[in-house]
Design a protein around this motif. Structure first.
Motif, PDB file in Angstrom:
ATOM      1  N   VAL A 102     -74.273 -78.782 -29.266  1.00  0.00           N
ATOM      2  CA  VAL A 102     -73.084 -77.951 -29.701  1.00  0.00           C
ATOM      3  C   VAL A 102     -72.213 -77.617 -28.578  1.00  0.00           C
ATOM      4  O   VAL A 102     -72.532 -76.960 -27.726  1.00  0.00           O
ATOM      5  CB  VAL A 102     -73.167 -76.430 -30.662  1.00  0.00           C
ATOM      6  N   ASN A 103     -71.090 -78.062 -28.495  1.00  0.00           N
ATOM      7  CA  ASN A 103     -70.146 -77.753 -27.620  1.00  0.00           C
ATOM      8  C   ASN A 103     -68.822 -76.888 -28.079  1.00  0.00           C
ATOM      9  O   ASN A 103     -68.390 -77.147 -29.279  1.00  0.00           O
ATOM     10  CB  ASN A 103     -69.418 -78.911 -26.729  1.00  0.00           C
ATOM     11  N   PHE A 104     -68.184 -76.054 -27.238  1.00  0.00           N
ATOM     12  CA  PHE A 104     -66.867 -75.328 -27.771  1.00  0.00           C
ATOM     13  C   PHE A 104     -65.868 -76.100 -27.065  1.00  0.00           C
ATOM     14  O   PHE A 104     -65.795 -76.189 -25.428  1.00  0.00           O
ATOM     15  CB  PHE A 104     -67.158 -74.141 -27.478  1.00  0.00           C
ATOM     16  N   ILE A 140     -61.120 -71.577 -42.670  1.00  0.00           N
ATOM     17  CA  ILE A 140     -61.181 -72.732 -43.202  1.00  0.00           C
ATOM     18  C   ILE A 140     -61.809 -73.736 -42.311  1.00  0.00           C
ATOM     19  O   ILE A 140     -61.558 -73.779 -41.113  1.00  0.00           O
ATOM     20  CB  ILE A 140     -59.839 -73.125 -43.771  1.00  0.00           C
ATOM     21  N   TYR A 141     -62.672 -74.564 -42.780  1.00  0.00           N
ATOM     22  CA  TYR A 141     -63.470 -75.434 -41.927  1.00  0.00           C
ATOM     23  C   TYR A 141     -62.884 -77.115 -42.040  1.00  0.00           C
ATOM     24  O   TYR A 141     -62.575 -77.120 -43.474  1.00  0.00           O
ATOM     25  CB  TYR A 141     -64.908 -75.721 -42.348  1.00  0.00           C
ATOM     26  N   THR A 159     -69.427 -87.761 -31.133  1.00  0.00           N
ATOM     27  CA  THR A 159     -69.049 -86.468 -31.228  1.00  0.00           C
ATOM     28  C   THR A 159     -68.463 -86.267 -32.569  1.00  0.00           C
ATOM     29  O   THR A 159     -67.908 -87.065 -33.345  1.00  0.00           O
ATOM     30  CB  THR A 159     -68.010 -86.083 -30.164  1.00  0.00           C
ATOM     31  N   LEU A 160     -68.863 -85.104 -33.154  1.00  0.00           N
ATOM     32  CA  LEU A 160     -68.190 -84.747 -34.567  1.00  0.00           C
ATOM     33  C   LEU A 160     -67.273 -83.265 -34.224  1.00  0.00           C
ATOM     34  O   LEU A 160     -67.953 -82.649 -33.484  1.00  0.00           O
ATOM     35  CB  LEU A 160     -69.470 -84.160 -35.445  1.00  0.00           C
ATOM     36  N   GLY A 161     -66.152 -83.434 -34.577  1.00  0.00           N
ATOM     37  CA  GLY A 161     -65.215 -82.152 -34.443  1.00  0.00           C
ATOM     38  C   GLY A 161     -65.251 -81.509 -35.587  1.00  0.00           C
ATOM     39  O   GLY A 161     -64.802 -82.032 -36.735  1.00  0.00           O
ATOM     40  N   VAL A 206     -68.540 -80.568 -31.764  1.00  0.00           N
ATOM     41  CA  VAL A 206     -67.710 -79.948 -30.755  1.00  0.00           C
ATOM     42  C   VAL A 206     -66.721 -79.156 -31.637  1.00  0.00           C
ATOM     43  O   VAL A 206     -66.127 -79.374 -32.563  1.00  0.00           O
ATOM     44  CB  VAL A 206     -66.521 -81.012 -30.163  1.00  0.00           C
ATOM     45  N   ILE A 207     -66.730 -77.535 -31.759  1.00  0.00           N
ATOM     46  CA  ILE A 207     -66.232 -76.865 -32.377  1.00  0.00           C
ATOM     47  C   ILE A 207     -64.908 -76.335 -31.564  1.00  0.00           C
ATOM     48  O   ILE A 207     -64.988 -75.840 -30.768  1.00  0.00           O
ATOM     49  CB  ILE A 207     -67.346 -75.695 -32.581  1.00  0.00           C
TER      50      ILE A 207
END
Length: 136
Positions: A128-130, A68-69, A58-60, A101-102
């Motif tokens: 893509v998950n939220f 801002i990211y 997973t990438l957060g 994961v956003i």
């Protein structure tokens, strides 16, 4: 009509026949309007979930209210979809089935969240998950 005063030995009577009539009418109404059909049930085989297993691929991505990211805790300098896609593709190298994961702030703009989704598409991340937070 009897207008003479009531004697002390006379007790008032309650006539129960009209009450019984009303109750029978209500009972008949309820019996007539009740449906006695049986609904068929579906036989489903539901999947089992293992909540303790954490997916390591997973990438957060966090999105602040100002747009801002941050990717896995590191602030990203670019704000375009191409800049974000480049950072995502670098972070997803070596991961076969990476999941993004956003974590977006509640006051973040819709545009910034869609930009993150577009960057995931450009980087080749299909899942893509939220992340959400339950209210207390």
């Amino acid at each position: 009509m009897n207008f003479r005063p009531r004697q002390a030995d006379e007790e008032p009577e309650i006539n129960l026949i009209p009450l019984i009539d009303v109750l029978l009418v209500i009972l008949i109404f309820l019996a007539a309007t009740t449906s006695f059909t049986r609904y068929s049930q579906l036989q489903l085989a539901l999947p089992q979930a293992n909540a303790e297993a954490q997916e390591s691929d997973t990438l957060g991505m966090a999105i602040s209210q100002q747009g801002i990211y941050a990717l896995d805790g590191q602030l990203l300098s670019g704000v375009t979809a191409q800049d974000l896609a480049q950072a995502l593709s670098i972070a997803a190298q070596g991961r076969d089935d990476a999941i993004l994961v956003i974590n977006a702030d509640a006051q973040a703009t819709h545009e910034s969240v869609v930009r993150a989704m577009e960057a995931a598409r450009l980087a080749g991340i299909a899942r893509v998950n939220f992340a959400t937070q339950s209210s207390p």
